[in-house]
Design a protein around this motif. Structure first.
Motif, PDB file in Angstrom:
ATOM      1  N   HIS A   1       0.742  -1.276   0.090  1.00 14.49           N
ATOM      2  CA  HIS A   1      -0.242  -0.099   0.047  1.00 14.49           C
ATOM      3  C   HIS A   1       0.898   1.188   0.049  1.00 14.49           C
ATOM      4  N   LEU A   2       1.844   1.300   0.851  1.00 11.76           N
ATOM      5  CA  LEU A   2       2.655   2.490   1.048  1.00 11.76           C
ATOM      6  C   LEU A   2       3.630   2.771  -0.095  1.00 11.76           C
ATOM      7  N   ARG A   3       4.032   1.834  -0.828  1.00 13.85           N
ATOM      8  CA  ARG A   3       4.894   2.032  -1.873  1.00 13.85           C
ATOM      9  C   ARG A   3       4.041   2.608  -2.956  1.00 13.85           C
ATOM     10  N   LEU A   4       2.686   2.048  -3.105  1.00 12.52           N
ATOM     11  CA  LEU A   4       1.956   2.542  -4.218  1.00 12.52           C
ATOM     12  C   LEU A   4       1.661   4.039  -3.888  1.00 12.52           C
ATOM     13  N   ALA A   5       1.259   4.238  -2.907  1.00 15.44           N
ATOM     14  CA  ALA A   5       0.903   5.726  -2.319  1.00 15.44           C
ATOM     15  C   ALA A   5       2.250   6.624  -2.751  1.00 15.44           C
ATOM     16  N   GLU A   6       3.334   6.068  -2.489  1.00 13.17           N
ATOM     17  CA  GLU A   6       4.547   6.829  -2.485  1.00 13.17           C
ATOM     18  C   GLU A   6       4.953   7.206  -4.082  1.00 13.17           C
ATOM     19  N   GLU A   7       4.669   6.226  -4.811  1.00 10.09           N
ATOM     20  CA  GLU A   7       5.055   6.190  -6.402  1.00 10.09           C
ATOM     21  C   GLU A   7       3.896   6.840  -7.104  1.00 10.09           C
TER      22      GLU A   7
ATOM     23  N   LEU B   1      -8.654   9.627  -7.886  1.00  9.12           N
ATOM     24  CA  LEU B   1      -8.957   8.219  -7.194  1.00  9.12           C
ATOM     25  C   LEU B   1      -7.783   7.272  -7.809  1.00  9.12           C
ATOM     26  N   LEU B   2      -7.312   6.588  -6.928  1.00 15.71           N
ATOM     27  CA  LEU B   2      -6.179   5.711  -7.288  1.00 15.71           C
ATOM     28  C   LEU B   2      -7.130   4.376  -7.282  1.00 15.71           C
ATOM     29  N   LEU B   3      -6.843   3.451  -8.380  1.00 17.82           N
ATOM     30  CA  LEU B   3      -7.320   2.217  -8.404  1.00 17.82           C
ATOM     31  C   LEU B   3      -6.260   1.180  -9.053  1.00 17.82           C
ATOM     32  N   GLY B   4      -6.535   0.074  -8.453  1.00 21.80           N
ATOM     33  CA  GLY B   4      -5.497  -1.111  -9.021  1.00 21.80           C
ATOM     34  C   GLY B   4      -6.177  -1.450 -10.403  1.00 21.80           C
TER      35      GLY B   4
ATOM     36  N   PRO C   1      -3.497   5.799 -16.838  1.00 24.32           N
ATOM     37  CA  PRO C   1      -2.797   4.436 -16.532  1.00 24.32           C
ATOM     38  C   PRO C   1      -1.452   4.657 -16.093  1.00 24.32           C
ATOM     39  N   PHE C   2      -0.828   4.369 -15.062  1.00 19.67           N
ATOM     40  CA  PHE C   2       0.614   4.369 -14.830  1.00 19.67           C
ATOM     41  C   PHE C   2       1.107   2.995 -13.946  1.00 19.67           C
ATOM     42  N   ASP C   3       2.518   2.613 -14.303  1.00 19.82           N
ATOM     43  CA  ASP C   3       3.046   1.471 -13.709  1.00 19.82           C
ATOM     44  C   ASP C   3       3.624   1.695 -12.505  1.00 19.82           C
ATOM     45  N   MET C   4       3.447   0.769 -11.532  1.00 20.14           N
ATOM     46  CA  MET C   4       4.094   0.554 -10.142  1.00 20.14           C
ATOM     47  C   MET C   4       4.974  -0.286 -10.057  1.00 20.14           C
ATOM     48  N   THR C   5       6.069  -0.336  -9.045  1.00 18.80           N
ATOM     49  CA  THR C   5       7.098  -1.248  -8.701  1.00 18.80           C
ATOM     50  C   THR C   5       6.158  -2.797  -8.151  1.00 18.80           C
ATOM     51  N   PRO C   6       6.439  -3.817  -8.687  1.00 18.71           N
ATOM     52  CA  PRO C   6       5.600  -4.728  -8.323  1.00 18.71           C
ATOM     53  C   PRO C   6       6.183  -5.257  -6.926  1.00 18.71           C
ATOM     54  N   LEU C   7       5.121  -5.177  -6.018  1.00 17.51           N
ATOM     55  CA  LEU C   7       5.285  -6.085  -4.767  1.00 17.51           C
ATOM     56  C   LEU C   7       4.144  -6.799  -4.455  1.00 17.51           C
ATOM     57  N   ALA C   8       4.691  -8.162  -4.194  1.00 16.75           N
ATOM     58  CA  ALA C   8       3.660  -9.225  -4.098  1.00 16.75           C
ATOM     59  C   ALA C   8       3.298  -9.440  -2.501  1.00 16.75           C
TER      60      ALA C   8
ATOM     61  N   ILE D   1     -18.717   8.844 -10.648  1.00 12.57           N
ATOM     62  CA  ILE D   1     -17.421   9.028 -10.275  1.00 12.57           C
ATOM     63  C   ILE D   1     -16.472  10.015 -11.354  1.00 12.57           C
ATOM     64  N   PHE D   2     -16.860   9.920 -12.569  1.00 15.03           N
ATOM     65  CA  PHE D   2     -16.261  10.707 -13.532  1.00 15.03           C
ATOM     66  C   PHE D   2     -16.297  12.407 -13.166  1.00 15.03           C
ATOM     67  N   ASP D   3     -17.467  12.584 -12.748  1.00 17.98           N
ATOM     68  CA  ASP D   3     -17.982  13.807 -12.485  1.00 17.98           C
ATOM     69  C   ASP D   3     -17.320  14.487 -11.326  1.00 17.98           C
ATOM     70  N   LEU D   4     -16.697  13.466 -10.404  1.00 20.02           N
ATOM     71  CA  LEU D   4     -15.956  13.875  -8.948  1.00 20.02           C
ATOM     72  C   LEU D   4     -14.670  13.890  -8.994  1.00 20.02           C
ATOM     73  N   ALA D   5     -13.974  13.194  -9.899  1.00 16.47           N
ATOM     74  CA  ALA D   5     -12.479  12.814  -9.879  1.00 16.47           C
ATOM     75  C   ALA D   5     -12.009  12.403 -10.965  1.00 16.47           C
ATOM     76  N   HIS D   6     -10.579  12.323 -11.201  1.00 16.97           N
ATOM     77  CA  HIS D   6     -10.001  11.743 -12.334  1.00 16.97           C
ATOM     78  C   HIS D   6      -9.730  10.430 -11.591  1.00 16.97           C
ATOM     79  N   ILE D   7      -9.326   9.320 -12.370  1.00 21.57           N
ATOM     80  CA  ILE D   7      -9.005   7.879 -11.843  1.00 21.57           C
ATOM     81  C   ILE D   7      -7.734   7.643 -12.651  1.00 21.57           C
ATOM     82  N   ALA D   8      -6.752   7.339 -11.742  1.00 19.72           N
ATOM     83  CA  ALA D   8      -5.401   6.787 -12.110  1.00 19.72           C
ATOM     84  C   ALA D   8      -5.497   5.237 -11.736  1.00 19.72           C
ATOM     85  N   VAL D   9      -5.033   4.559 -12.851  1.00 22.16           N
ATOM     86  CA  VAL D   9      -5.203   3.128 -12.824  1.00 22.16           C
ATOM     87  C   VAL D   9      -3.696   2.545 -12.814  1.00 22.16           C
ATOM     88  N   ALA D  10      -3.361   1.859 -11.649  1.00 20.12           N
ATOM     89  CA  ALA D  10      -2.139   1.396 -11.313  1.00 20.12           C
ATOM     90  C   ALA D  10      -1.928  -0.046 -11.812  1.00 20.12           C
ATOM     91  N   ASN D  11      -0.872  -0.278 -12.591  1.00 18.05           N
ATOM     92  CA  ASN D  11      -0.577  -1.555 -13.145  1.00 18.05           C
ATOM     93  C   ASN D  11      -0.097  -2.241 -11.913  1.00 18.05           C
TER      94      ASN D  11
END
Length: 227
Positions: free
Chosen positions: A23-29, A108-111, A181-188, A127-137
């Motif tokens: 969670h925290l790495r996604l938030a930071e990135e 709004l961040l979503l996986g 869309p944006f990429d994130m560091t994979p942390l399983a 939701i589209f009237d209220l915020a952008h959506i950033a989609v994390a890979n």
């Protein structure tokens, strides 16, 4: 009308049961990649799309606050816990709009997995009237945005038409309505894994912040020893 120039506010919701380094790495990135002024972690009160959290809302809120302590980029918002009832994103965003006004960009961040199911959410088109959506890979999902619309349902693909941004700079140009869309560091790492480890008396150290692990031990959460 003057276009917004403020750095967007990002929102990352979740049960955070418990919050961990994934969670925290996604938030930071996301803060860095999307050019956010602040990213707010929003622990769910009553998540509508999954079972009841194992830990009470107050404990999940406390753990989230411990996890971001000392990081000025991140904050914790208790808006969903303060308001009783299902924690629908559209209601949370509506309440935040009442707080910050209509002009400030919200993201709004979503996986990628959650985004694929967006069309099943309560009042999802609002939701589209209220915020952008950033989609994390996230780990295990192909880089979305490069395979749209064929991986999306026809309903969601149609809603995305004309909304997909190519640059994070576009998030500042309007308060809502875009998809990036944006990429994130994979942390399983998953909360389910951590709960299972602790329940069976195994160590979860280095999967989540030490103050959170200490809190779990002190409160005897998840039915085992936290170490």
């Amino acid at each position: 009308m003057k276009l917004p120039t403020e750095a967007p506010i990002g929102l990352l919701g979740g049960t955070f049961d418990p919050i961990h380094f994934g969670h925290l790495r996604l938030a930071e990135e996301a803060h860095e990649t999307l050019g956010l002024g602040q990213l707010r972690l929003v622990p769910a009160g009553e998540p509508p799309h999954r079972g009841t959290p194992r830990s009470p809302a107050e404990d999940r809120l406390a753990m989230a606050r411990l996890a971001v302590e000392g990081n000025s980029r991140l904050a914790v918002d208790d808006i969903e816990i303060r308001h009783r009832g299902p924690s629908y994103s559209v209601l949370t965003l509506t309440r935040l709009r009442e707080e910050i006004g209509t002009d400030h960009p919200l993201v709004l961040l979503l996986g990628a997995d959650a985004f694929e199911g967006l069309a099943t959410w309560h009042r999802w088109t609002d939701i589209f009237d209220l915020a952008h959506i950033a989609v994390a890979n996230r780990p295990g999902y192909a880089p979305h945005g490069r395979r749209w619309p064929e991986v999306l349902s026809p309903e969601l693909a149609k809603a995305c038409e004309g909304r997909v941004f190519k640059s994070a700079d576009q998030l500042r140009a309007s308060p809502a309505g875009g998809i990036l869309p944006f990429d994130m560091t994979p942390l399983a790492i998953s909360a389910t894994l951590i709960r299972d480890l602790l329940h069976h008396g195994h160590s979860a150290r280095y999967l989540l912040p030490d103050p959170v692990l200490d809190y779990i031990a002190a409160r005897q959460l998840y039915g085992g020893s936290a170490s």
